[in-house]
Design a protein around this motif. Structure first.
Motif, PDB file in Angstrom:
ATOM      1  N   GLN A  21      -5.718  -2.035   2.304  1.00 11.05           N
ATOM      2  CA  GLN A  21      -5.964  -1.146   1.175  1.00 11.05           C
ATOM      3  C   GLN A  21      -5.320   0.211   1.435  1.00 11.05           C
ATOM      4  O   GLN A  21      -5.388   0.734   2.532  1.00 11.05           O
ATOM      5  CB  GLN A  21      -7.461  -0.988   0.962  1.00 11.05           C
ATOM      6  CG  GLN A  21      -8.101  -2.264   0.521  1.00 11.05           C
ATOM      7  CD  GLN A  21      -9.583  -2.103   0.272  1.00 11.05           C
ATOM      8  OE1 GLN A  21     -10.161  -1.067   0.546  1.00 11.05           O
ATOM      9  NE2 GLN A  21     -10.196  -3.140  -0.252  1.00 11.05           N
ATOM     10  N   ASP A  22      -4.723   0.762   0.396  1.00 14.60           N
ATOM     11  CA  ASP A  22      -3.973   1.999   0.510  1.00 14.60           C
ATOM     12  C   ASP A  22      -4.299   2.881  -0.697  1.00 14.60           C
ATOM     13  O   ASP A  22      -3.921   2.555  -1.820  1.00 14.60           O
ATOM     14  CB  ASP A  22      -2.489   1.645   0.564  1.00 14.60           C
ATOM     15  CG  ASP A  22      -1.574   2.851   0.509  1.00 14.60           C
ATOM     16  OD1 ASP A  22      -1.996   3.953   0.905  1.00 14.60           O
ATOM     17  OD2 ASP A  22      -0.423   2.684   0.064  1.00 14.60           O
ATOM     18  N   GLY A  25      -1.241   4.069  -2.624  1.00 11.49           N
ATOM     19  CA  GLY A  25      -0.746   2.978  -3.457  1.00 11.49           C
ATOM     20  C   GLY A  25      -1.669   2.741  -4.637  1.00 11.49           C
ATOM     21  O   GLY A  25      -1.230   2.389  -5.732  1.00 11.49           O
ATOM     22  N   GLY A  26      -2.972   2.939  -4.409  1.00 10.14           N
ATOM     23  CA  GLY A  26      -3.950   2.789  -5.487  1.00 10.14           C
ATOM     24  C   GLY A  26      -3.773   3.833  -6.567  1.00 10.14           C
ATOM     25  O   GLY A  26      -3.960   3.548  -7.752  1.00 10.14           O
ATOM     26  N   LYS A 109      -2.181  -6.874  -3.734  1.00 11.49           N
ATOM     27  CA  LYS A 109      -2.009  -5.567  -3.083  1.00 11.49           C
ATOM     28  C   LYS A 109      -2.415  -4.447  -4.035  1.00 11.49           C
ATOM     29  O   LYS A 109      -3.134  -3.528  -3.642  1.00 11.49           O
ATOM     30  CB  LYS A 109      -0.553  -5.378  -2.637  1.00 11.49           C
ATOM     31  CG  LYS A 109      -0.247  -3.953  -2.167  1.00 11.49           C
ATOM     32  CD  LYS A 109       0.199  -3.895  -0.765  1.00 11.49           C
ATOM     33  CE  LYS A 109       0.622  -2.524  -0.299  1.00 11.49           C
ATOM     34  NZ  LYS A 109      -0.442  -1.541  -0.211  1.00 11.49           N
ATOM     35  N   GLU A 110      -1.998  -4.526  -5.290  1.00 14.48           N
ATOM     36  CA  GLU A 110      -2.380  -3.493  -6.252  1.00 14.48           C
ATOM     37  C   GLU A 110      -3.894  -3.497  -6.486  1.00 14.48           C
ATOM     38  O   GLU A 110      -4.498  -2.434  -6.595  1.00 14.48           O
ATOM     39  CB  GLU A 110      -1.647  -3.696  -7.585  1.00 14.48           C
ATOM     40  CG  GLU A 110      -0.204  -3.273  -7.534  1.00 14.48           C
ATOM     41  CD  GLU A 110       0.468  -3.343  -8.886  1.00 14.48           C
ATOM     42  OE1 GLU A 110       1.104  -2.335  -9.257  1.00 14.48           O
ATOM     43  OE2 GLU A 110       0.353  -4.384  -9.565  1.00 14.48           O
ATOM     44  N   ASP A 113      -5.455  -1.871  -3.467  1.00 12.04           N
ATOM     45  CA  ASP A 113      -5.151  -0.444  -3.480  1.00 12.04           C
ATOM     46  C   ASP A 113      -5.958   0.290  -4.554  1.00 12.04           C
ATOM     47  O   ASP A 113      -6.431   1.409  -4.327  1.00 12.04           O
ATOM     48  CB  ASP A 113      -3.662  -0.207  -3.696  1.00 12.04           C
ATOM     49  CG  ASP A 113      -2.806  -0.650  -2.509  1.00 12.04           C
ATOM     50  OD1 ASP A 113      -3.362  -0.986  -1.447  1.00 12.04           O
ATOM     51  OD2 ASP A 113      -1.570  -0.660  -2.660  1.00 12.04           O
ATOM     52  N   TYR A 117      -8.502   3.442  -3.908  1.00 14.48           N
ATOM     53  CA  TYR A 117      -8.360   4.709  -4.622  1.00 14.48           C
ATOM     54  C   TYR A 117      -9.640   5.063  -5.383  1.00 14.48           C
ATOM     55  O   TYR A 117     -10.180   6.156  -5.235  1.00 14.48           O
ATOM     56  CB  TYR A 117      -7.170   4.616  -5.582  1.00 14.48           C
ATOM     57  CG  TYR A 117      -6.971   5.831  -6.445  1.00 14.48           C
ATOM     58  CD1 TYR A 117      -6.573   7.044  -5.893  1.00 14.48           C
ATOM     59  CD2 TYR A 117      -7.179   5.773  -7.823  1.00 14.48           C
ATOM     60  CE1 TYR A 117      -6.378   8.162  -6.689  1.00 14.48           C
ATOM     61  CE2 TYR A 117      -6.986   6.890  -8.624  1.00 14.48           C
ATOM     62  CZ  TYR A 117      -6.589   8.078  -8.050  1.00 14.48           C
ATOM     63  OH  TYR A 117      -6.415   9.191  -8.838  1.00 14.48           O
TER      64      TYR A 117
END
Length: 128
Positions: A21-22, A25-26, A109-110, A113, A117
Motif C-alpha cells: 500500500q502506498d 499512489g493512493g 494496486k490502486e 493504495d 490514502y
C-alpha cells in the motif's frame, strides 16, 4: 548460481513492493477515480458523494449531511479495509440500488493504495 538467486530475490522484492500500500499512489488514484464525486482531507465537503474522511470503522450511510440511498444505508457495512476493497471494486454489485454509479476500480494496486490514502484521514481531515 549467484545470478539466479539474486534474480529471484529481486523479482520477489519487486512483486511485494508492487502490491504494498502506498498513500502517495493512493492520492493519485483518488484524483483519478474519486475526486469528481468525493472529497477527502482538510476542508473536505459534500459533492455528488460524501466526504471520505474518517472512513475506517464508520458505518455506511452515516456521514453527516449527505443524503444516502436507502440500499446503502441498509447495507450495514462497517468500513474496514476488506469491506472497502470489496466495495470499491464494484459498488453497484456490492450494494444493488446504490446511487453510486461507478463501475469500480479493478487494479489491485490502486485499490490497496486508495485504502492507504483514505484510511489516514481523521474526522477533521488531518492525517492521523
Amino acid at each position: 548460481m549467484r545470478t539466479c538467486v539474486l534474480a529471484a530475490v529481486l523479482v520477489m522484492g519487486s512483486t511485494g513492493a508492487t502490491l504494498a500500500q502506498d498513500a502517495a499512489g493512493g492520492q493519485a488514484a483518488f484524483q483519478k477515480w474519486c475526486l469528481p464525486c468525493h472529497d477527502a482531507g482538510e476542508g473536505a465537503r459534500i459533492k455528488l458523494g460524501p466526504p471520505l474522511n474518517a472512513i475506517e470503522g464508520r458505518k455506511s450511510g452515516t456521514a453527516e449531511g449527505f443524503n444516502y440511498s436507502d440500499p446503502l444505508k441498509a447495507s450495514n457495512i462497517t468500513w474496514t479495509e476488506a469491506q472497502f476493497k470489496e466495495f470499491i471494486k464494484g459498488p453497484m454489485q456490492k450494494v444493488p440500488g446504490t446511487r453510486m454509479a461507478f463501475v469500480g476500480v479493478k487494479d489491485d494496486k490502486e485499490v490497496n493504495d486508495l485504502w492507504a490514502y483514505l484510511s489516514r484521514f481523521g474526522a477533521d481531515g488531518k492525517p492521523k
